[in-house]
Design an enzyme around this catalytic site. Structure first.
Site, short mmCIF file in Angstrom:
data_model
loop_
_atom_site.label_atom_id
_atom_site.label_comp_id
_atom_site.label_asym_id
_atom_site.label_seq_id
_atom_site.Cartn_x
_atom_site.Cartn_y
_atom_site.Cartn_z
N ASN A 6 38.80 72.67 32.00
CA ASN A 6 38.98 72.49 33.50
C ASN A 6 39.19 74.00 33.78
O ASN A 6 40.17 74.72 33.40
CB ASN A 6 40.45 71.87 33.87
CG ASN A 6 40.85 71.95 35.48
OD1 ASN A 6 40.49 72.84 36.10
ND2 ASN A 6 40.90 70.78 35.74
N ASP A 8 39.49 75.38 36.99
CA ASP A 8 40.17 75.41 38.44
C ASP A 8 40.84 76.79 38.54
O ASP A 8 40.96 77.60 39.57
CB ASP A 8 40.96 74.34 38.65
CG ASP A 8 40.43 73.06 38.84
OD1 ASP A 8 39.25 73.10 39.16
OD2 ASP A 8 41.03 72.17 38.94
N HIS A 9 41.53 77.20 37.59
CA HIS A 9 42.54 78.24 37.43
C HIS A 9 41.93 79.61 37.42
O HIS A 9 42.35 80.69 37.79
CB HIS A 9 43.73 78.10 36.69
CG HIS A 9 44.61 76.94 37.23
ND1 HIS A 9 45.01 76.76 38.56
CD2 HIS A 9 44.88 75.77 36.89
CE1 HIS A 9 45.76 75.81 38.72
NE2 HIS A 9 45.78 75.27 37.69
N HIS A 42 38.31 70.37 39.98
CA HIS A 42 38.91 69.58 40.94
C HIS A 42 38.60 70.02 42.36
O HIS A 42 39.37 70.98 42.66
CB HIS A 42 40.33 69.34 40.82
CG HIS A 42 41.03 68.47 41.60
ND1 HIS A 42 42.15 68.01 41.52
CD2 HIS A 42 40.55 67.68 42.77
CE1 HIS A 42 42.58 67.12 42.50
NE2 HIS A 42 41.60 66.96 43.19
N ARG A 44 39.44 70.05 45.76
CA ARG A 44 40.33 69.43 46.53
C ARG A 44 40.20 69.46 47.98
O ARG A 44 39.42 70.34 48.34
CB ARG A 44 41.66 70.34 46.13
CG ARG A 44 42.23 70.25 44.75
CD ARG A 44 43.60 70.90 44.62
NE ARG A 44 44.69 69.96 45.25
CZ ARG A 44 45.60 69.22 44.34
NH1 ARG A 44 45.50 69.18 43.19
NH2 ARG A 44 46.37 68.19 44.99
N ARG A 48 41.71 74.71 47.67
CA ARG A 48 42.85 75.92 47.27
C ARG A 48 42.28 76.51 46.39
O ARG A 48 42.56 77.74 45.90
CB ARG A 48 44.09 75.21 47.02
CG ARG A 48 44.21 74.35 45.74
CD ARG A 48 45.71 74.18 45.54
NE ARG A 48 45.98 73.09 46.30
CZ ARG A 48 47.09 72.18 45.93
NH1 ARG A 48 47.66 72.48 44.82
NH2 ARG A 48 47.74 71.47 46.69
N GLU A 69 36.27 66.24 39.58
CA GLU A 69 37.50 65.70 39.91
C GLU A 69 37.53 65.43 41.34
O GLU A 69 37.48 66.53 41.91
CB GLU A 69 38.66 66.18 39.39
CG GLU A 69 38.73 65.97 37.93
CD GLU A 69 40.13 66.93 37.54
OE1 GLU A 69 40.89 67.07 38.27
OE2 GLU A 69 40.38 66.86 36.17
N THR A 100 47.90 67.54 40.13
CA THR A 100 47.82 65.98 40.48
C THR A 100 49.07 65.54 39.71
O THR A 100 49.09 65.23 38.31
CB THR A 100 46.44 65.44 39.78
OG1 THR A 100 45.68 66.24 40.03
CG2 THR A 100 46.26 64.11 40.10
N GLU A 150 40.57 57.89 32.74
CA GLU A 150 41.03 59.15 31.99
C GLU A 150 42.59 58.66 32.16
O GLU A 150 43.30 58.52 33.40
CB GLU A 150 40.79 60.27 32.64
CG GLU A 150 41.49 61.68 32.14
CD GLU A 150 41.04 63.12 32.67
OE1 GLU A 150 39.84 63.16 33.02
OE2 GLU A 150 41.94 63.75 32.84
N HIS A 190 46.02 66.32 31.16
CA HIS A 190 46.87 66.82 32.18
C HIS A 190 48.22 67.24 31.49
O HIS A 190 48.78 66.34 30.63
CB HIS A 190 47.33 65.75 33.20
CG HIS A 190 47.85 66.53 34.54
ND1 HIS A 190 49.05 67.00 34.47
CD2 HIS A 190 47.33 66.84 35.63
CE1 HIS A 190 49.31 67.71 35.66
NE2 HIS A 190 48.23 67.57 36.36
N1 PXP Z 1 42.61 65.88 34.02
C1 PXP Z 1 42.81 65.71 35.28
C2 PXP Z 1 42.10 64.37 35.84
C3 PXP Z 1 43.32 66.39 36.34
O1 PXP Z 1 43.68 66.35 37.38
C4 PXP Z 1 43.85 67.63 35.61
C5 PXP Z 1 44.39 68.94 36.38
O2 PXP Z 1 43.45 69.14 37.46
C6 PXP Z 1 43.57 67.96 34.39
C7 PXP Z 1 42.85 66.76 33.54
C8 PXP Z 1 43.92 69.23 33.67
O3 PXP Z 1 45.41 69.33 33.68
P1 PXP Z 1 46.08 70.67 33.03
O4 PXP Z 1 45.45 71.79 33.89
O5 PXP Z 1 47.37 70.42 33.00
O6 PXP Z 1 45.62 71.21 31.57
#
Ligand code: PXP
Length: 238
Positions: A6, A8-9, A42, A44, A48, A69, A100, A150, A190
């Site tokens: 992921n 996103d960050h 994701h 959103r 963001r 996502e 989430t 998931e 997650h």
């Molecule tokens: N899976 C889903 C469905 C999520 O929403 C997220 C966070 O966006 C993750 C996995 C990844 O979570 P983390 O960033 O805590 O590893």
């Protein structure tokens, strides 16, 4: 087991300065070149971190499998149907949450969820539902006709190392096994990190783990020495 990363960050960091660095496309390509099975983002409602243009650009990359996502909204359904990512994971979304917070309540909105996923499945998108380790939610996801779930590993991750770890872990394992007896394929994610991820091997036949925060957080420290060294050279040498 496969690793979906992921990113996103990477976008969170980029957005802090409003420019293009760090570049999410470079990150996506690097993760795939390093063996990640897919790139998870994701999109959103408040945009963001990842933006619409990011998901489109990632989708256009050859060799990159995109797992989008998204919340169960008309806007997101329209985007997904146009974008046609390889996979979609339906997640719950609350505007104020930092991340989430829990799984999607599929059981409580079965008819709506079934209607929502149908066109996506018909487009050939691999649809998954992000749910808590709860038998009634697994049953509901199965009734919706999705091929994947998931499992939300947030509670297990929080309880890891405490006296509640075993109970949370067994709930995950039980839900995964139950889902598999129904013919569902099971991913998880997650809050997974370099310690708590190891127990995921005790759950048979998990397909893919989606991990973001801990990887990006570790990347800072793994990469910091080289980054400082390179800059120091440039600063010190004429
Ligand atoms: N899976 C889903 C469905 C999520 O929403 C997220 C966070 O966006 C993750 C996995 C990844 O979570 P983390 O960033 O805590 O590893």
């Amino acid at each position: 087991m496969l690793l979906g990363v992921n990113i996103d960050h990477i976008a969170t960091l980029r957005n802090a300065r409003g420019g293009i660095e760090p570049n999410v496309l470079t990150a996506a390509r690097m993760c795939i070149d390093l063996g990640a099975s897919s790139i998870t983002t994701h999109l959103r409602e408040d945009r963001r971190h990842i933006k619409d243009s990011d998901v489109q650009s990632i989708r256009n990359l050859s060799k990159v499998r995109l797992n989008l996502e998204m919340a169960m909204t008309d806007e997101m359904q329209e985007i997904a149907l146009k974008l046609r990512p390889h996979a979609v994971c339906i997640v719950p979304e609350k505007r104020q949450e930092l991340t989430t917070e829990g799984g999607l309540d599929v059981a409580g909105q079965l008819e709506r969820a079934t209607k929502f996923v149908r066109p996506l499945i018909e487009k050939g998108i691999e649809v998954s539902m992000f749910i808590d380790a709860d038998i009634s939610q697994v049953s509901a996801a199965y009734k919706c006709g999705v091929p994947f779930i998931e499992l939300h590993t947030g509670r297990y991750s929080e309880d890891f190392g405490t006296d509640k770890e075993e109970e949370s872990f067994q709930a995950l394992k039980g839900a995964a096994t139950f889902a598999q007896t129904l013919g569902l394929k099971v991913n998880a994610g997650h809050g997974l990190n370099y310690e708590n991820v190891k127990r995921m091997h005790e759950i048979p036949d998990l397909v893919e783990l989606n991990i973001g925060h801990s990887i990006i957080a570790r990347a800072v420290f793994v990469g910091l020495s080289q980054a400082v060294e390179e800059m120091k050279k440039l600063v010190e040498e004429k």
